[in-house]
Design a protein around this motif. Sequence first.
Motif, PDB file in Angstrom:
ATOM      1  N   THR A  34       2.918  -8.112   4.847  1.00  0.00           N
ATOM      2  CA  THR A  34       3.855  -9.234   4.900  1.00  0.00           C
ATOM      3  C   THR A  34       5.151  -8.852   4.200  1.00  0.00           C
ATOM      4  OG1 THR A  34       1.941 -10.721   4.713  1.00  0.00           O
ATOM      5  CG2 THR A  34       4.113 -11.692   4.435  1.00  0.00           C
ATOM      6  N   ASP A  35       6.290  -9.202   4.830  1.00  0.00           N
ATOM      7  CA  ASP A  35       7.569  -8.918   4.179  1.00  0.00           C
ATOM      8  C   ASP A  35       7.972 -10.091   3.288  1.00  0.00           C
ATOM      9  OD1 ASP A  35       8.700 -10.904   5.786  1.00  0.00           O
ATOM     10  OD2 ASP A  35       9.668  -9.498   7.162  1.00  0.00           O
ATOM     11  N   ALA A  36       9.149  -9.996   2.704  1.00  0.00           N
ATOM     12  CA  ALA A  36       9.593 -11.000   1.734  1.00  0.00           C
ATOM     13  C   ALA A  36       9.811 -12.369   2.354  1.00  0.00           C
ATOM     14  CB  ALA A  36      10.868 -10.523   1.042  1.00  0.00           C
ATOM     15  N   THR A  37      10.011 -12.435   3.668  1.00  0.00           N
ATOM     16  CA  THR A  37      10.214 -13.717   4.345  1.00  0.00           C
ATOM     17  C   THR A  37       8.899 -14.361   4.778  1.00  0.00           C
ATOM     18  OG1 THR A  37      10.390 -12.797   6.590  1.00  0.00           O
ATOM     19  CG2 THR A  37      12.393 -12.812   5.220  1.00  0.00           C
ATOM     20  N   ALA A 107      -5.997  -6.008   1.825  1.00  0.00           N
ATOM     21  CA  ALA A 107      -7.024  -5.288   2.578  1.00  0.00           C
ATOM     22  C   ALA A 107      -8.349  -6.036   2.482  1.00  0.00           C
ATOM     23  CB  ALA A 107      -7.179  -3.866   2.046  1.00  0.00           C
ATOM     24  N   PHE A 108      -9.008  -6.173   3.632  1.00  0.00           N
ATOM     25  CA  PHE A 108     -10.292  -6.847   3.735  1.00  0.00           C
ATOM     26  C   PHE A 108     -11.301  -5.853   4.311  1.00  0.00           C
ATOM     27  CE2 PHE A 108      -6.830  -9.754   4.294  1.00  0.00           C
ATOM     28  CZ  PHE A 108      -7.174 -10.931   3.658  1.00  0.00           C
ATOM     29  N   ALA A 116      -8.514  -6.606  -1.628  1.00  0.00           N
ATOM     30  CA  ALA A 116      -7.539  -5.851  -2.418  1.00  0.00           C
ATOM     31  C   ALA A 116      -6.138  -6.354  -2.100  1.00  0.00           C
ATOM     32  CB  ALA A 116      -7.655  -4.361  -2.116  1.00  0.00           C
ATOM     33  N   ASP A 117      -5.281  -6.359  -3.108  1.00  0.00           N
ATOM     34  CA  ASP A 117      -3.957  -6.971  -2.961  1.00  0.00           C
ATOM     35  C   ASP A 117      -2.950  -6.183  -3.792  1.00  0.00           C
ATOM     36  OD1 ASP A 117      -1.760  -8.655  -2.720  1.00  0.00           O
ATOM     37  OD2 ASP A 117      -2.931 -10.487  -3.011  1.00  0.00           O
ATOM     38  N   LEU A 132      -4.421   1.744  -1.570  1.00  0.00           N
ATOM     39  CA  LEU A 132      -5.058   0.477  -1.926  1.00  0.00           C
ATOM     40  C   LEU A 132      -6.565   0.705  -2.063  1.00  0.00           C
ATOM     41  CD1 LEU A 132      -4.276  -2.405  -2.506  1.00  0.00           C
ATOM     42  CD2 LEU A 132      -4.555  -2.950  -0.096  1.00  0.00           C
ATOM     43  N   PRO A 133      -7.077   0.853  -3.278  1.00  0.00           N
ATOM     44  CA  PRO A 133      -8.521   1.059  -3.473  1.00  0.00           C
ATOM     45  C   PRO A 133      -9.286  -0.225  -3.176  1.00  0.00           C
ATOM     46  CG  PRO A 133      -7.256   1.780  -5.395  1.00  0.00           C
ATOM     47  CD  PRO A 133      -6.334   0.961  -4.550  1.00  0.00           C
ATOM     48  N   LEU A 134     -10.426  -0.071  -2.519  1.00  0.00           N
ATOM     49  CA  LEU A 134     -11.319  -1.189  -2.227  1.00  0.00           C
ATOM     50  C   LEU A 134     -12.561  -1.053  -3.102  1.00  0.00           C
ATOM     51  CD1 LEU A 134     -10.841  -1.020   1.603  1.00  0.00           C
ATOM     52  CD2 LEU A 134     -10.548  -3.129   0.315  1.00  0.00           C
TER      53      LEU A 134
END
Length: 571
Positions: A34-37, A107-108, A116-117, A132-134
């Motif tokens: 997702t971008d800033a908007t 990540a799901f 993860a976020d 992004l580690p899960l």
Amino acid sequence: MLLLLGACGPTEKATVRLRTLVAGEQAPARLELTDATGQQIVPDDALTVAGDCGWLPVHNWVSWWAAVQLARARDARVRDVTTGTDQFYSPGRLETSLAPGEYRLRAFKGLEYEVADTRFTVGAGEEVDVDLPLRRWIDMPAAGWLGADDHLHIPRPYRSFDLTILRWMAAEDLHVANLLQMGLAQDLHLTPQRVFGPRSVSSRGLRFVASGQENPRTHVAGHAIILGAHEYIDFPESYLAYERFFRSAADQGGIAGFAHWGLGGADEGLAVWAPRRLVDFVEVLGFGVPYYDSWYDLLDIGLRIAPTAGTDYPCSPYLPGRQRFYTRVEGEPTYESWLDGVERARTFVTNGPMLELEVAGSSIGGEVHLDGPSEVTVLGRVRFDPRRDDVRRLELVQAGAVVHRAGPPKRPGRLDLEVSLPLSGSTWLALRSAGSKIGETPLGGMQALREALFHLPRPAADDPFSGEGSILEDGSVRPSAAHTAPIWVFVEGTPTLAEQPTARAAAQRWLDLLARLESRFAPAAMAAMAGFPGRGDGLGAEDLERARGPLLDSIEATRAELAGIIEPSED
């Protein structure tokens, strides 16, 4: 000057490499960028996946039609209705171009991993690595449990697409994916599978993809599922002869069950064929909600029927594995040993929480034999990710009634139950948990689903979507739910389950359903069932007329079986 700004100025895009890692190794996952908007972005090289719900049926199925369905349906963008966002699948590493700015990546990976976020910023012309580690919060395969979705409609025109499916299922951490070819009356087939039986199984490590079928499927007797049969089973000249399908499946080493909670015609179908032990499983968790009542009635008359779960992807809005079931597999994990575990009802269903149950040392799907009335020790546990599930209670169910309840949790992510339970007779015991999902969009009303399932008149008291004990108690939340298969307890010198009052009450309900189905096949009433519209089952008046005699014979045979429970012989 404008050209120079376009080449090296602030509009120049950054190169971003996205990696999802499990224990330091690249691993498939479902991502949301997702971008800033707030705009969701899908990279060009994301996995393209596909499902088909029969929008383009073909008469007299031909092998090349699956390729047409696949080409039409493939897309990298997937919609997650639980978050209300567009997402995509990654094989573990993707490279994409992004405009300068701030981004959020989530990540799901199924139910056993935490979400993860991370947030990151890129500048013009930069090359950026985003790892992004899960992290697992639980490891069910390590304990011998494999997660499965029994209800996926994904065409398989050629073997090379199996690799994409296996990566896709790995991204959802599904170990067994059953891809169902749908059938309709008059030899109509949807989401074709190129091969069935052992030759249909593609595997990679502990992940298996196999062909199955949702056939027969009618608004009169419900949608049946067959798994593990060596070939596609179809009898278009006698499409309502479910018994013939089920016996053929058993002869081929397969198992048979009903979809959609055993509702929408399947309640009548269960009444006809389950009491004669032709049904192995029932989906009790689907479309985001649980429903157990019909299954409980079957257990109460002594039938060993496994609880399963499936998403009906893409015919429902849920992504594969959103609701799933776990099977305890003995010995080497194979698709065949998994089927054996399902047939033995060593299963539990869930959309997040993980259950454990032990009665007098016996585990889910097992048996306890007692010399006489006595007390048994029952140990139950639910574990869950407290960031995704708000489990409020853990309940011990005996013969359809809650006999002990624990909760709410005293510590995050776990709730235990321990009780010494006096048993005066043979019974079954199971464990279930209940609560709400966290941070998900509201489920909303169920009117559309009710209309999709129920096409024939039925008494208001039989509507599971309304009133006390509704299939959905609160339309403003998404239920968090899990339920185990029973542990069977046999007490020497006491009546069997089929000889108890609960069995007589259940048998009477099934007899009432038989009477209702029989009345629909009265000559004056049959016209109301023919010509079911739209993408329905295609049943015509001739199909119903051919089915009438054999179906009435099946009803009579089952009625005799149930009558023995209502009025047992003195012998």
